[in-house]
Enzyme design. Structure first.
Site, PDB file in Angstrom:
ATOM      1  N   ASP A  59       0.850  -1.190   0.000  1.00  0.00           N
ATOM      2  CA  ASP A  59       0.000   0.000   0.000  1.00  0.00           C
ATOM      3  C   ASP A  59       0.888   1.243   0.000  1.00  0.00           C
ATOM      4  O   ASP A  59       1.690   1.423   0.921  1.00  0.00           O
ATOM      5  CB  ASP A  59      -0.875  -0.053   1.271  1.00  0.00           C
ATOM      6  CG  ASP A  59      -1.997   0.941   1.208  1.00  0.00           C
ATOM      7  OD1 ASP A  59      -1.801   2.018   0.621  1.00  0.00           O
ATOM      8  OD2 ASP A  59      -3.075   0.622   1.740  1.00  0.00           O
ATOM      9  N   LEU A  60       0.719   2.070  -0.999  1.00  0.00           N
ATOM     10  CA  LEU A  60       1.548   3.276  -1.108  1.00  0.00           C
ATOM     11  C   LEU A  60       1.328   4.259   0.040  1.00  0.00           C
ATOM     12  O   LEU A  60       2.107   5.184   0.214  1.00  0.00           O
ATOM     13  CB  LEU A  60       1.256   3.999  -2.431  1.00  0.00           C
ATOM     14  CG  LEU A  60       1.898   3.418  -3.680  1.00  0.00           C
ATOM     15  CD1 LEU A  60       1.225   3.983  -4.925  1.00  0.00           C
ATOM     16  CD2 LEU A  60       3.387   3.736  -3.729  1.00  0.00           C
ATOM     17  N   SER A 126      -8.431  13.603 -14.293  1.00  0.00           N
ATOM     18  CA  SER A 126      -9.781  13.339 -14.798  1.00  0.00           C
ATOM     19  C   SER A 126     -10.464  14.610 -15.277  1.00  0.00           C
ATOM     20  O   SER A 126     -10.202  15.701 -14.747  1.00  0.00           O
ATOM     21  CB  SER A 126     -10.595  12.726 -13.657  1.00  0.00           C
ATOM     22  OG  SER A 126     -11.955  12.751 -13.957  1.00  0.00           O
ATOM     23  N   TYR A 151     -13.874  12.413  -4.353  1.00  0.00           N
ATOM     24  CA  TYR A 151     -13.043  11.806  -5.401  1.00  0.00           C
ATOM     25  C   TYR A 151     -12.524  12.891  -6.347  1.00  0.00           C
ATOM     26  O   TYR A 151     -11.328  12.976  -6.636  1.00  0.00           O
ATOM     27  CB  TYR A 151     -13.837  10.757  -6.193  1.00  0.00           C
ATOM     28  CG  TYR A 151     -13.199  10.440  -7.514  1.00  0.00           C
ATOM     29  CD1 TYR A 151     -12.068   9.637  -7.575  1.00  0.00           C
ATOM     30  CD2 TYR A 151     -13.690  10.982  -8.708  1.00  0.00           C
ATOM     31  CE1 TYR A 151     -11.444   9.380  -8.785  1.00  0.00           C
ATOM     32  CE2 TYR A 151     -13.076  10.730  -9.918  1.00  0.00           C
ATOM     33  CZ  TYR A 151     -11.946   9.930  -9.952  1.00  0.00           C
ATOM     34  OH  TYR A 151     -11.330   9.703 -11.147  1.00  0.00           O
ATOM     35  N   LYS A 155      -8.543  14.508  -7.202  1.00  0.00           N
ATOM     36  CA  LYS A 155      -7.871  14.676  -8.501  1.00  0.00           C
ATOM     37  C   LYS A 155      -7.348  16.109  -8.635  1.00  0.00           C
ATOM     38  O   LYS A 155      -6.228  16.340  -9.090  1.00  0.00           O
ATOM     39  CB  LYS A 155      -8.825  14.343  -9.650  1.00  0.00           C
ATOM     40  CG  LYS A 155      -9.111  12.854  -9.780  1.00  0.00           C
ATOM     41  CD  LYS A 155      -7.869  12.061 -10.156  1.00  0.00           C
ATOM     42  CE  LYS A 155      -8.042  10.567 -10.019  1.00  0.00           C
ATOM     43  NZ  LYS A 155      -6.780   9.818 -10.086  1.00  0.00           N
ATOM     44  N   ASN A 181     -14.151   9.665 -20.546  1.00  0.00           N
ATOM     45  CA  ASN A 181     -14.748   8.427 -20.014  1.00  0.00           C
ATOM     46  C   ASN A 181     -14.124   7.188 -20.651  1.00  0.00           C
ATOM     47  O   ASN A 181     -14.516   6.799 -21.757  1.00  0.00           O
ATOM     48  CB  ASN A 181     -16.260   8.434 -20.247  1.00  0.00           C
ATOM     49  CG  ASN A 181     -16.979   9.393 -19.330  1.00  0.00           C
ATOM     50  OD1 ASN A 181     -16.657  10.579 -19.286  1.00  0.00           O
ATOM     51  ND2 ASN A 181     -17.940   8.892 -18.573  1.00  0.00           N
TER      52      ASN A 181
HETATM   53  N1  UDP Z   1     -25.592   6.185 -16.528  1.00  0.00           N
HETATM   54  C1  UDP Z   1     -26.863   5.617 -16.594  1.00  0.00           C
HETATM   55  N2  UDP Z   1     -27.079   4.433 -15.949  1.00  0.00           N
HETATM   56  C2  UDP Z   1     -26.112   3.785 -15.248  1.00  0.00           C
HETATM   57  C3  UDP Z   1     -24.818   4.361 -15.190  1.00  0.00           C
HETATM   58  C4  UDP Z   1     -24.606   5.577 -15.835  1.00  0.00           C
HETATM   59  O1  UDP Z   1     -27.767   6.173 -17.221  1.00  0.00           O
HETATM   60  O2  UDP Z   1     -26.374   2.718 -14.676  1.00  0.00           O
HETATM   61  C5  UDP Z   1     -25.339   7.448 -17.229  1.00  0.00           C
HETATM   62  C6  UDP Z   1     -24.942   8.588 -16.311  1.00  0.00           C
HETATM   63  O3  UDP Z   1     -26.100   9.283 -15.884  1.00  0.00           O
HETATM   64  C7  UDP Z   1     -24.058   9.427 -17.214  1.00  0.00           C
HETATM   65  C8  UDP Z   1     -23.445   8.429 -18.175  1.00  0.00           C
HETATM   66  O4  UDP Z   1     -24.240   7.249 -18.082  1.00  0.00           O
HETATM   67  O5  UDP Z   1     -24.850  10.303 -17.953  1.00  0.00           O
HETATM   68  C9  UDP Z   1     -22.014   8.077 -17.836  1.00  0.00           C
HETATM   69  O6  UDP Z   1     -21.977   7.687 -16.492  1.00  0.00           O
HETATM   70  P1  UDP Z   1     -20.659   7.102 -15.846  1.00  0.00           P
HETATM   71  O7  UDP Z   1     -20.957   6.846 -14.380  1.00  0.00           O
HETATM   72  O8  UDP Z   1     -20.188   5.945 -16.650  1.00  0.00           O
HETATM   73  O9  UDP Z   1     -19.589   8.244 -16.017  1.00  0.00           O
HETATM   74  P2  UDP Z   1     -19.547   9.752 -15.404  1.00  0.00           P
HETATM   75  O10 UDP Z   1     -20.918  10.111 -14.932  1.00  0.00           O
HETATM   76  O11 UDP Z   1     -18.563   9.671 -14.303  1.00  0.00           O
HETATM   77  O12 UDP Z   1     -19.105  10.611 -16.523  1.00  0.00           O
END
Ligand code: UDP
Length: 340
Positions: A59-60, A126, A151, A155, A181
């Protein structure tokens, strides 16, 4: 042959990056606590590349272990630092766990590098640092917005820690890569995304739902200000992303960086809605996705996609794979993992 230390190298993006580093001729040593990944990833990397990376499990957060391993590995030329917790929801429920882990690990790594004269670091960052941008696409000059989650804060603070370390006089060059993503898996289907428990992210939820491991996919809201009402993201194939790390490492090792600290967006430059992802998955794999529209998920932003001009021109890197390629590879990985 240069040797790269990859923290978090058995994780999702880490493992794909180790493969690309080895394919490019680098030697690789991995540090991972295995808190969120499996040891057999090392076997799978070896099956893909024919080379077994060195592996250290610890573990870092433990500073003395970090110093000792960096000393033992006295021929490291650069570090790629992935090791971090990454669940947005868990970070809201347990913020100290995230601050303690993600920040302490980075500081220990920088400390260990400094003591052992390792000067180059690529940091995994991110697009969450931009929040909901006022102007699209997002450039590296777009303002960093207050984070929506611990989170996201880690970052932002991680980027700041590196800048402060350099400002304090540390002899260090760093490149922060801001991922949009990441989705998909290696074409061998031997490594891929393996979330612990119920996936939070869209693509692993889709593949697990289609595999019968999860129930119906919930589409979190279709009343956003987008063409089909569902949110838009810039989905990038993890192998394209991994290749960008190799380019960034070469830039540092060859001294081509233009400042001690540089930042690049890594995306495709194209945004796709949740419904477009579902439709593309269906046409790319021939599988039906069982989904229903539900309420919005708290904290979701409406739309974000990258301006990739800087990465294209400065790094000479461009995402090459399509959304359909990425979704097909994600499904192939899921099928292989579940023996379907
Ligand atoms: N999303 C969804 N159903 C899920 C998971 C994600 O509709 O079960 C949608 C979420 O609302 C977002 C997109 O998919 O608009 C990407 O979500 P993710 O959690 O993959 O990435 P992030 O929101 O962190 O960009």
């Amino acid at each position: 042959m240069s040797k790269i230390l990859v923290s978090g190298g058995t994780g999702y993006i880490g493992s794909h990056t180790v493969v690309e580093l080895q394919n490019a001729g680098f030697e690789v040593a991995i540090i991972d606590s295995l808190a969120n990944s499996q040891i057999d990833v090392i076997d799978h990397i070896e099956q893909i590349t024919g080379k077994r990376p060195e592996f250290y499990q610890f573990d870092l957060k433990e500073r003395h272990d970090t110093r000792a391993v960096l000393k033992e590995l006295d021929n490291i030329d650069a570090v790629i630092h992935f090791a971090a917790y990454k669940s947005v929801g868990e970070s809201v429920a347990n913020p100290f766990k995230y601050y303690r882990n993600n920040l302490q690990s980075l500081m220990n790594m920088i400390d260990g590098m400094n003591r052992n004269h390792v000067r180059h670091m690529v940091l995994s960052s991110s697009c969450t640092v931009y929040g909901q941008p006022d102007v699209l696409p997002v450039t590296e000059q777009s303002p960093v917005k207050p984070a929506d989650s611990p989170y996201g804060s880690t970052k932002q603070i991680s980027e700041q820690i590196i800048q402060d370390a350099i400002r304090s006089g540390l002899d260090m060059n760093a490149i922060a890569l801001r991922y949009f993503n990441p989705i998909g898996a290696h074409e061998s289907a031997k490594i891929g995304e393996l979330p612990v428990g119920e996936p939070n992210n869209l693509v692993p939820y889709i593949t697990q739902s289609v595999a019968g491991v999860r129930g119906q996919l919930k589409v979190f809201g279709n009343d956003y200000n987008t063409p089909d009402g569902t949110p838009i993201r810039d989905y990038i194939h993890v192998v394209d992303l991994a290749k960008a790390h190799v380019v960034a490492i070469k830039r540092l090792l060859e001294g081509k960086n233009k400042a001690n600290y540089e930042v690049f967006n890594l995306g495709t430059g194209t945004g796709n809605s949740v419904l477009e992802v579902i439709k593309t998955f269906e046409s790319a794999t021939g599988q039906n996705v069982n989904y229903a529209v539900t309420d919005r998920r708290a904290g979701d932003i409406e739309k974000v996609w990258a301006d990739t001009t800087l990465a294209n021109t400065e790094l000479g890197w461009k995402a090459e794979k399509s959304l359909a390629d990425a979704l097909r590879s994600a499904w192939n990985w899921e099928k292989n993992y579940r023996n379907i």
